[in-house]
Design an enzyme around this catalytic site. Structure first.
Site, PDB file in Angstrom:
ATOM      1  N   CYS A   1      -6.066   4.698  -3.351  1.00 23.41           N
ATOM      2  CA  CYS A   1      -6.230   3.349  -2.798  1.00 23.41           C
ATOM      3  C   CYS A   1      -7.462   2.609  -3.290  1.00 23.41           C
ATOM      4  CB  CYS A   1      -6.263   3.429  -1.274  1.00 23.41           C
ATOM      5  SG  CYS A   1      -4.755   4.092  -0.529  1.00 23.41           S
TER       6      CYS A   1
ATOM      7  N   ASP B   1       0.854  -1.192   0.000  1.00 21.90           N
ATOM      8  CA  ASP B   1       0.000   0.000   0.000  1.00 21.90           C
ATOM      9  C   ASP B   1       0.891   1.244   0.000  1.00 21.90           C
ATOM     10  OD1 ASP B   1      -1.980   1.887   0.329  1.00 21.90           O
ATOM     11  OD2 ASP B   1      -2.881   0.957   2.081  1.00 21.90           O
TER      12      ASP B   1
END
Length: 568
Positions: free
Chosen positions: A88, A52
């Site tokens: 994201c 991430d």
């Protein structure tokens, strides 16, 4: 193993009776998992490793030395890997579904923007790569961060935090460990096979990256005993190195003192910034205090990644000890890139620039020659059709991406595409998040002399990103972007690299990143790999018309129509 507590590992072996029964029957959401055909060629195991906020352009892979040894040096590195949306939830929805965000993914990280919202749950989520793999006989596991709004009120079936359905398992997964909300390292809630559990701040029992890895390893080991005839699909989705990028205690401070790279577009000059879109051209210069914070974040991100590196080693070992490496694919990547001072953006993503769009991407597996590199473009939307291809033997009509399985199965019966047929153009799409009344990410707005804002409503754009360097066609490496704002702003960058015969930019010292000195624009190289010169106003009319036409084609594409004709 370093960074993994015995207590936390043991926790993963405790399964409620109902879950054990479900696992024994291998039934999820009413779907029984069929056993593999013993007479057919064994289907490969697929291990998808997702980080991430991991950058490529600023050295994000440097601390991952075990990844390099076990995956990169044993497999295929994609030097031109990109996301179609640099944030994201939208990017993750594209990874899972193989779709551009205009075809059912999230537009931004909010429920209003489609993140884990009704459109996703009722459509794209039902045809994720996990669903297709499970239908093809796979046992599937997901561990880690899912979508930013998962398990939160406002999403379908979750009206308040204590609703049992807030922990609902998405279709396609037999084992499930899903983080509620956005990236956390401590003090979070997680859906453990459909039951929401709370974790605190004790490293031995609660450090989320370790919990994620342990769940994956337990899945690999247990299913090799209970269902050795079924191939597995495992998704491991760390929160790392997303903020607050908290390292494990044993790795805290390992990279203390390391400074963020000073690229030529770090703390960009007002001379070039003035030609960019509204949000970026209003950014204030990076001050010494902000630079210090950037360096601290850079070092701490690397600290946190050391645990991920340990986990990758343990995951590879678990596969080797149980199912073997000879028939297993490992896919490693990130949900998008990151910036640390580039274009005066102190630390985030969301923008059209290369730091945000380029991602690390490595695949190890059967028939892949060790330590090889390909220049072929791969996108986040390509992962779902590739996994579907490997697992189910087909790409599905609602998938906008292209399978790159031809590269992985390189043999007499599966020859890879030639460069003349590679994808050369694709869509970048982002919808800015702003709040009334200021329409910035946070209100009230900061003062003009201290304007360090990462997003706004008018940071909404679509781009045609083009890369065509390996065919007989004219070479292109460019991005053309149209903003949905009151200015109808356009940015265009020609990023073909080449030797600059008339001048060069050098930024080397610690002081120079705060007082960056620029040569006259007339001396800058025509090629612009650092995206400093927005030359949209000087684009020839014919070229601009061609770019706009292809961009419009991609804005409306669906499925195979997204595979536009190579070349402009």
């Amino acid at each position: 193993h370093a960074g993994i507590s015995r207590q936390l590992l043991m926790e993963m072996t405790i399964w409620p009776a109902g879950v054990l029964a479900a696992l024994a029957l291998l039934v999820v959401a009413g779907r029984a998992v069929p056993a593999s055909d013993s007479q057919a060629a064994p289907k490969p195991n697929i291990i998808f490793l997702l980080t991430d906020d991991l950058d490529l352009t600023l050295g994000g892979l440097t601390p991952l030395v075990k990844l390099k040894h076990l995956v990169t040096e044993q497999g295929l590195y994609f030097s031109n890997a990109f996301v179609s949306t640099p944030i994201c939830c939208p990017s993750r929805s594209s990874y899972l579904s193989g779709r551009y965000i205009h075809n059912g993914g999230a537009h931004n990280n909010s429920v209003a923007g489609g993140c884990a919202a009704e459109r996703w749950v009722s459509d794209a989520e039902k045809s994720s790569f996990a669903v297709h793999a499970q239908d093809a006989g796979y046992i599937a596991s997901y561990a880690g961060k899912y979508l930013n709004q998962y398990g939160l009120p406002g999403t379908p079936t979750c009206s308040k935090l204590k609703d049992p359905d807030c922990a609902k398992i998405p279709p396609g997964y037999n084992w499930w460990l899903g983080l509620r909300g956005n990236s956390k390292y401590y003090n979070y809630f997680v859906s453990h096979n459909g039951t929401m559990k709370q974790h605190g701040s004790d490293y031995a029992t609660d450090y989320f990256p370790d919990l994620v890895a342990n769940f994956t390893i337990q899945f690999i080991k247990e299913t090799s005993l209970t269902h050795p005839g079924n191939p597995i699909l495992s998704v491991t989705a760390w929160p790392t190195p997303h903020g607050p990028h908290t390292p494990a205690p044993q790795y805290s401070g390992k990279f203390e003192g390391r400074q963020a790279p000073v690229t030529p577009n770090y703390n960009e000059s007002s001379d070039t910034l003035k030609d960019k879109h509204w949000l970026v051209r209003h950014l204030s210069p990076i001050t010494p205090n902000i630079a210090k914070g950037i360096d601290g974040n850079f070092a701490q991100r690397w600290d946190a990644l050391l645990s991920v590196d340990d986990h990758i080693e343990r995951i590879v070992e678990a596969v080797n000890e149980t199912r073997g490496l000879a028939n297993t694919y490992f896919i490693f990547t990130s949900d998008h890139g990151f910036q640390l001072g580039q274009h005066r953006l102190p630390g985030d993503k969301r923008h059209l620039y290369e730091n945000d769009l380029r991602i690390p991407f490595v695949v190890r597996g059967p028939s892949i020659p060790a330590n090889t590199t390909t220049d072929r473009v791969v996108l986040n939307i390509d992962v779902a059709p590739t996994i579907s291809d490997l697992a189910a033997g087909r790409v599905f009509p609602d998938q906008d991406g292209e399978s790159f399985a031809d590269l992985l199965r390189n043999n007499d019966n599966n020859k890879p595409k030639t460069p003349s047929s590679w994808r050369t153009d694709w869509l970048i799409d982002y919808h800015g998040e702003g709040r009334a009344p200021c329409f910035l990410q946070h209100c009230p707005p900061p003062p003009p002399d201290n304007f360090h804002v990462i997003d706004a409503s008018n940071n909404t754009y679509t781009c045609l990103r083009s890369l065509d360097l390996y065919s007989s066609r004219p070479k292109r490496n460019e991005i053309y972007c149209e903003f949905a704002d009151t200015e109808q702003f356009v940015e265009y960058y020609d990023m073909l690299t080449g030797k600059n015969e008339t001048g060069k930019r050098t930024v080397t010292s610690a002081d120079s990143r705060l007082t960056t000195k620029h040569l006259s624009l007339s001396h800058l190289c025509v090629q612009d790999p650092w995206q400093l010169q927005n030359t949209a106003k000087t684009l020839p009319a014919k070229k601009k018309q061609a770019l706009r036409a292809k961009l419009q084609e991609l804005r409306q594409c669906r499925g195979a129509s997204c595979h536009v004709q190579p070349g402009l």
